[in-house]
Every structure is written in structure tokens, then in C-alpha cells.
Scaffold this motif. Structure first.
Motif, PDB file in Angstrom:
ATOM      1  N   GLU A  49       0.862  -1.318   0.184  1.00  0.00           N
ATOM      2  CA  GLU A  49      -0.340   0.136   0.060  1.00  0.00           C
ATOM      3  C   GLU A  49       0.858   0.912   0.421  1.00  0.00           C
ATOM      4  O   GLU A  49       1.374   1.506   0.556  1.00  0.00           O
ATOM      5  CB  GLU A  49      -0.585   0.099   1.189  1.00  0.00           C
ATOM      6  CG  GLU A  49      -1.832  -1.184   1.707  1.00  0.00           C
ATOM      7  CD  GLU A  49      -2.628  -1.446   0.623  1.00  0.00           C
ATOM      8  OE1 GLU A  49      -3.007  -0.290  -0.440  1.00  0.00           O
ATOM      9  OE2 GLU A  49      -3.900  -1.781   0.609  1.00  0.00           O
ATOM     10  N   ARG A  50       0.380   2.435  -0.955  1.00  0.00           N
ATOM     11  CA  ARG A  50       1.711   3.478  -1.130  1.00  0.00           C
ATOM     12  C   ARG A  50       0.752   4.116   0.017  1.00  0.00           C
ATOM     13  O   ARG A  50      -0.532   4.363   0.413  1.00  0.00           O
ATOM     14  CB  ARG A  50       1.244   3.843  -2.238  1.00  0.00           C
ATOM     15  CG  ARG A  50       1.496   3.829  -3.387  1.00  0.00           C
ATOM     16  CD  ARG A  50       3.323   3.766  -3.179  1.00  0.00           C
ATOM     17  NE  ARG A  50       3.698   5.452  -3.359  1.00  0.00           N
ATOM     18  CZ  ARG A  50       3.737   6.071  -3.932  1.00  0.00           C
ATOM     19  NH1 ARG A  50       3.316   5.698  -5.510  1.00  0.00           N
ATOM     20  NH2 ARG A  50       4.298   6.769  -4.419  1.00  0.00           N
ATOM     21  N   THR A  61       6.500   6.774 -12.303  1.00  0.00           N
ATOM     22  CA  THR A  61       5.427   7.034 -12.942  1.00  0.00           C
ATOM     23  C   THR A  61       5.700   5.458 -12.726  1.00  0.00           C
ATOM     24  O   THR A  61       6.582   5.033 -12.297  1.00  0.00           O
ATOM     25  CB  THR A  61       6.542   7.166 -14.256  1.00  0.00           C
ATOM     26  OG1 THR A  61       7.742   6.195 -14.655  1.00  0.00           O
ATOM     27  CG2 THR A  61       7.128   9.122 -13.916  1.00  0.00           C
ATOM     28  N   PRO A  62       4.841   5.254 -13.951  1.00  0.00           N
ATOM     29  CA  PRO A  62       4.508   3.210 -14.061  1.00  0.00           C
ATOM     30  C   PRO A  62       5.369   1.901 -14.391  1.00  0.00           C
ATOM     31  O   PRO A  62       6.560   1.800 -14.288  1.00  0.00           O
ATOM     32  CB  PRO A  62       3.138   2.776 -15.106  1.00  0.00           C
ATOM     33  CG  PRO A  62       2.245   4.125 -14.558  1.00  0.00           C
ATOM     34  CD  PRO A  62       4.008   5.298 -13.833  1.00  0.00           C
ATOM     35  N   LEU A 320       2.241  -3.121  -7.717  1.00  0.00           N
ATOM     36  CA  LEU A 320       2.344  -2.910  -9.339  1.00  0.00           C
ATOM     37  C   LEU A 320       0.679  -4.197  -9.525  1.00  0.00           C
ATOM     38  O   LEU A 320       0.559  -3.463 -11.341  1.00  0.00           O
ATOM     39  CB  LEU A 320       3.510  -3.369 -10.320  1.00  0.00           C
ATOM     40  CG  LEU A 320       5.049  -3.759  -9.764  1.00  0.00           C
ATOM     41  CD1 LEU A 320       6.050  -3.983 -10.110  1.00  0.00           C
ATOM     42  CD2 LEU A 320       4.706  -2.273 -10.641  1.00  0.00           C
ATOM     43  N   GLU A 321       0.501  -5.549  -9.419  1.00  0.00           N
ATOM     44  CA  GLU A 321      -0.453  -5.966  -9.897  1.00  0.00           C
ATOM     45  C   GLU A 321      -1.503  -5.496  -9.260  1.00  0.00           C
ATOM     46  O   GLU A 321      -2.915  -5.147  -9.732  1.00  0.00           O
ATOM     47  CB  GLU A 321      -0.523  -7.762  -9.012  1.00  0.00           C
ATOM     48  CG  GLU A 321       0.625  -8.442  -9.795  1.00  0.00           C
ATOM     49  CD  GLU A 321       1.572  -9.503  -8.458  1.00  0.00           C
ATOM     50  OE1 GLU A 321       1.233 -10.431  -9.378  1.00  0.00           O
ATOM     51  OE2 GLU A 321       0.691 -10.044  -7.775  1.00  0.00           O
ATOM     52  N   LYS A 322      -1.876  -4.735  -7.669  1.00  0.00           N
ATOM     53  CA  LYS A 322      -2.572  -4.260  -7.092  1.00  0.00           C
ATOM     54  C   LYS A 322      -3.679  -2.739  -7.971  1.00  0.00           C
ATOM     55  O   LYS A 322      -4.464  -2.498  -7.884  1.00  0.00           O
ATOM     56  CB  LYS A 322      -2.631  -3.629  -5.631  1.00  0.00           C
ATOM     57  CG  LYS A 322      -4.051  -3.297  -5.425  1.00  0.00           C
ATOM     58  CD  LYS A 322      -3.884  -3.039  -4.304  1.00  0.00           C
ATOM     59  CE  LYS A 322      -2.829  -4.153  -3.030  1.00  0.00           C
ATOM     60  NZ  LYS A 322      -2.574  -3.752  -1.249  1.00  0.00           N
ATOM     61  N   GLU A 323      -2.813  -2.285  -8.622  1.00  0.00           N
ATOM     62  CA  GLU A 323      -2.400  -0.988  -9.191  1.00  0.00           C
ATOM     63  C   GLU A 323      -2.946  -1.409 -11.397  1.00  0.00           C
ATOM     64  O   GLU A 323      -2.691  -0.537 -12.107  1.00  0.00           O
ATOM     65  CB  GLU A 323      -1.922   0.039  -9.677  1.00  0.00           C
ATOM     66  CG  GLU A 323      -2.011   0.394  -7.835  1.00  0.00           C
ATOM     67  CD  GLU A 323      -2.835   1.085  -7.010  1.00  0.00           C
ATOM     68  OE1 GLU A 323      -3.795   2.013  -8.036  1.00  0.00           O
ATOM     69  OE2 GLU A 323      -3.488   1.074  -6.041  1.00  0.00           O
ATOM     70  N   LYS A 324      -2.842  -2.418 -11.368  1.00  0.00           N
ATOM     71  CA  LYS A 324      -2.408  -2.560 -12.285  1.00  0.00           C
ATOM     72  C   LYS A 324      -1.833  -2.696 -13.555  1.00  0.00           C
ATOM     73  O   LYS A 324      -1.403  -1.816 -14.015  1.00  0.00           O
ATOM     74  CB  LYS A 324      -4.010  -3.058 -13.700  1.00  0.00           C
ATOM     75  CG  LYS A 324      -4.982  -3.417 -12.835  1.00  0.00           C
ATOM     76  CD  LYS A 324      -6.643  -3.486 -12.844  1.00  0.00           C
ATOM     77  CE  LYS A 324      -7.372  -4.331 -12.406  1.00  0.00           C
ATOM     78  NZ  LYS A 324      -7.137  -5.393 -11.879  1.00  0.00           N
ATOM     79  N   LEU A 325      -0.923  -2.150 -12.544  1.00  0.00           N
ATOM     80  CA  LEU A 325       1.028  -1.451 -13.397  1.00  0.00           C
ATOM     81  C   LEU A 325       1.633  -2.216 -14.323  1.00  0.00           C
ATOM     82  O   LEU A 325       2.676  -1.926 -15.054  1.00  0.00           O
ATOM     83  CB  LEU A 325       1.577  -0.423 -12.773  1.00  0.00           C
ATOM     84  CG  LEU A 325       0.865   0.642 -12.006  1.00  0.00           C
ATOM     85  CD1 LEU A 325       1.459   1.687 -10.317  1.00  0.00           C
ATOM     86  CD2 LEU A 325       0.534   1.988 -12.554  1.00  0.00           C
TER      87      LEU A 325
END
Length: 392
Positions: A49-50, A61-62, A320-325
Motif C-alpha cells: 500500500e502506498r 511513473t509506472p 504493481l499487480e494491485k494497481e494494474k501497472l
């Protein structure tokens, strides 16, 4: 009399002159301050979590986030291959960085090309970011070179085995940078064990007095071989900077974003002429100190398991997976690249040529020396004594 002493006497008078309550209050205050958890800069929790921090903001950036993940994955895979090579007898020794990828990749990605790095012998992730070929690191541990790279090509000094001495080298270099009027920064990496060395204290003193543009980056991985961190300092390591006259900060060493943000702020501070800063990356050495060490002799499995839940790569992958990055194709591509890197270094190590035995006598003096010539001749004669008669 100090303000604290005056306050204590006032408390004694109010309590009837016995001083017992004041003494108890002072003891209680001391105990509370000693056990209080120090501030820890964190931007990415172990759950991926950020979170925000008022002093260290960063908005990667992504693409940058994926780059940090790739760096950590490749570094870990290379490190694992090096450990395996040592176990197979291909390397004399190896110092693993397992668990410290975020501290190294995050801090290294905060640097400019013209900044200069003084490492220890475990900064494989920093070396990767600075563009040093991993095979050069392995060559040193195989004993076929003394580093194998030109420090000036990457602004990355050769590995330093002597504990703590690189902090003095970094400080001296930074003093020179300041006198040259350059706006670059210098970073010295060291561990919690090295913080007990007099060299480090001397480096702190000179850096502070000369306002040198140096960042001291301490990777506190909790263990100096078999000695725990509390044997190195009675206070958190970052707080020791105050005694030398410059700021210190503790960062979550398993949080690549926090390490990036804090180091970026520290080097910018150094570049702007504000002097040194100490960064303590609070992390954990998941493996052995080196391949000659057995950590099961001095630390509990439960301790390692607790830190495994804070794995630096896992928490970034979760984000990355949670934010679909990052999609499956990207993650699979990184895995394939990691395997390819491992094969490349494995093949390179097994085909490394032995160094010229007589090269040890070269470059000792700029113009040669009669004594070295004599020693060279004696050693050549000694080696020749092992040759079979028909070869002579």
C-alpha cells in the motif's frame, strides 16, 4: 546548573524534599525514551500500500516502478547464481545481498551519473545500477582480478573489503569535490557493524567540519556477522549523526520507494552545499554474512520468517499487480531475463582465464625497481621448479 537540573530540584521541593518522586520520574522518562520506536520513513507498506510522508514525497511513473522491480529481480537472481557458483567451487567466497535489494536499488537510482560511489563488498545492486558488469564482481571473488572495472568509467569505486575504510575515502573525495567547485555528491555505503569502526567516526568528523558533500548510507541489516545491531550502538544508528553536527534519518530499507526518496533528498542536500547526511536503511540480511558463515548458529528461524513477510520485491510486485501497472507478460519477461542473466554469468565464470602469474610484479613502480626485478626473477625460478624435466 542545567535547565533539567533546575527542574529536578524544583520537583524535589514540591514533593517534600525527599527527591524520591523526582528520581522515579526521571527513571520512568529514561525508560520510555529508550524503548520508544524511532521514526521510520516508509512510502510502501509490506502489504503493498502506498502511504505519504510529509518530508519525503515521490511520484514515480509506472515505467519507473517497473524499472525498480526489474532491477531488484535481476539483482536477486544474479546474487542467487553467485551463491550457487560458490557452493560448486567456482568462487572462493560470496557475500549475498538477499533481502537488501530495495536499499541498494532505491538509493542507487537516486544518483546522478556524475555522483561518485564508494561501496563495501556487498553492493551488487548498486554496481548493477552503475553499469558494472556482474561478471567483473564474480571475477574478483574467483580470484582472477582485483575488481575488473575502471572506477572512473562508472563513478563506482572498487569493492572495499577492509571494514569502514571506504567512508574515509569517500569523505576525502567529497572534500576534493567541494574544493573543485563541482555540484556532484559522493555516497559511502557501509553496514551496521562498520559503524563501530573508528574510521567511520573519523569520516563523520571530517565530513562535518569541512561540510563535505557526502551521504553516508548505512545498511543496517541487523547482524554484523554474528553480532546483533544492539552490540554496535545503544541508540538507533541514524541518531548518532547529531553528535557530529549533521542530520540523520532512518528509512524502511525494504521499501524501495522510501529509499529512493530519502537518498534523493540527501544527495540534493549535499549538492546544494548543505553538507553531509546519514541515512540508516533499516533492513535485514536474509542469508548468511558470507558463504563461509552459518547464521543458524546465532539467530532464530522466527526472526527470518518475520522479515520474509517484509520482502522488498514482493511488496513492490503487490503494488504493481494491485494497481494494474504490470501485466503477466511483463512479469514473465523479467523472469526470462533473470534466467538469461544467470546463464550468462555462469558461463562467464566457468570460462574465465587464469591471470598471468607474473602480473603481480607489474605497475608496482612507475619506472621499475631493482628489488622488484630481483623478486620477479626469484619467483619465476620457483615456478619453473614445478615444471617436468622434459619441459625445461
Amino acid at each position: 546548573m542545567t535547565v533539567e537540573g533546575t527542574a529536578a530540584r524544583s520537583t524535589t521541593r514540591r514533593s517534600g524534599g525527599t527527591g524520591k518522586r523526582a528520581s522515579a520520574a526521571r527513571k520512568k522518562k529514561t525508560a520510555t525514551s529508550a524503548t520508544a520506536e524511532p521514526e521510520l520513513v516508509q512510502l510502501l507498506t509490506p502489504q503493498g500500500e502506498r502511504v505519504e510522508h510529509p518530508d519525503y514525497a515521490i511520484d514515480p511513473t509506472p515505467e519507473e516502478l517497473r524499472g525498480l522491480y526489474r532491477d531488484m529481480m535481476l539483482t536477486r537472481r544474479f546474487d542467487a547464481e553467485a551463491t550457487a557458483l560458490q557452493r560448486q567451487g567456482e568462487l572462493g567466497l560470496w557475500a549475498s545481498l538477499l533481502g537488501q535489494e530495495a536499499a541498494q536499488i532505491g538509493s542507487a537510482r537516486a544518483l546522478h551519473d556524475d555522483d561518485y560511489v564508494f561501496p563495501t563488498y556487498r553492493e551488487h545492486g548498486v554496481a548493477w545500477v552503475r553499469g558494472v558488469d556482474p561478471t567483473n564482481l564474480l571475477g574478483m571473488f574467483r580470484g582472477v582480478n582485483h575488481g575488473g572495472w575502471d572506477p572512473n568509467s562508472n563513478n563506482f569505486h572498487l569493492y572495499t573489503i577492509v571494514i569502514g575504510s571506504q567512508t574515509l575515502h569517500a569523505t576525502g573525495y567529497a572534500m576534493g569535490v567541494a574544493k573543485d567547485g563541482a555540484d556532484s555528491a559522493v555516497v559511502a555505503y557501509f553496514g551496521d557493524g562498520a559503524s563501530s569502526q573508528g574510521d567511520v567516526a573519523e569520516a563523520f568528523t571530517f565530513a562535518a567540519v569541512y561540510n563535505a558533500p557526502v551521504v553516508f548510507f548505512c545498511q543496517n541489516n541487523q547482524w554484523a556477522i554474528s553480532e546483533p545491531a544492539e552490540r554496535q550502538s545503544r541508540v538507533p544508528i541514524y541518531q548518532r549523526a547529531a553528535g557530529f553536527g549533521f542530520p540523520g534519518v532512518r528509512v524502511d530499507g525494504n521499501d524501495v520507494l522510501a529509499c529512493l526518496a530519502v537518498t534523493k533528498a540527501a544527495v540534493e542536500r549535499a549538492r546544494s552545499g548543505q553538507g553531509p547526511m546519514l541515512v540508516e536503511a533499516f533492513t535485514y540480511r536474509m542469508g548468511a554474512h558470507t558463504t563461509s558463515d552459518d547464521p543458524t548458529k546465532y539467530r532464530r528461524d522466527e526472526e527470518r520468517e518475520a522479515w520474509e513477510a517484509k520482502d522488498p520485491i514482493l511488496r513492490l510486485r503487490t503494488l504493481l499487480e494491485k494497481e494494474k501497472l504490470a501485466d503477466k507478460a511483463f512479469l514473465d519477461a523479467v523472469d526470462e531475463e533473470s534466467d538469461a542473466l544467470a546463464k550468462r554469468v555462469r558461463d562467464a565464470v566457468r570460462t574465465m582465464p587464469n591471470p598471468d602469474t607474473m602480473a603481480i610484479f607489474e605497475h608496482v613502480y612507475a619506472d621499475g625497481h631493482a628489488l622488484v626485478d630481483e623478486e620477479r626473477a626469484q619467483y619465476a625460478e620457483y615456478l619453473a621448479s614445478f615444471e617436468p624435466e622434459e619441459a625445461k
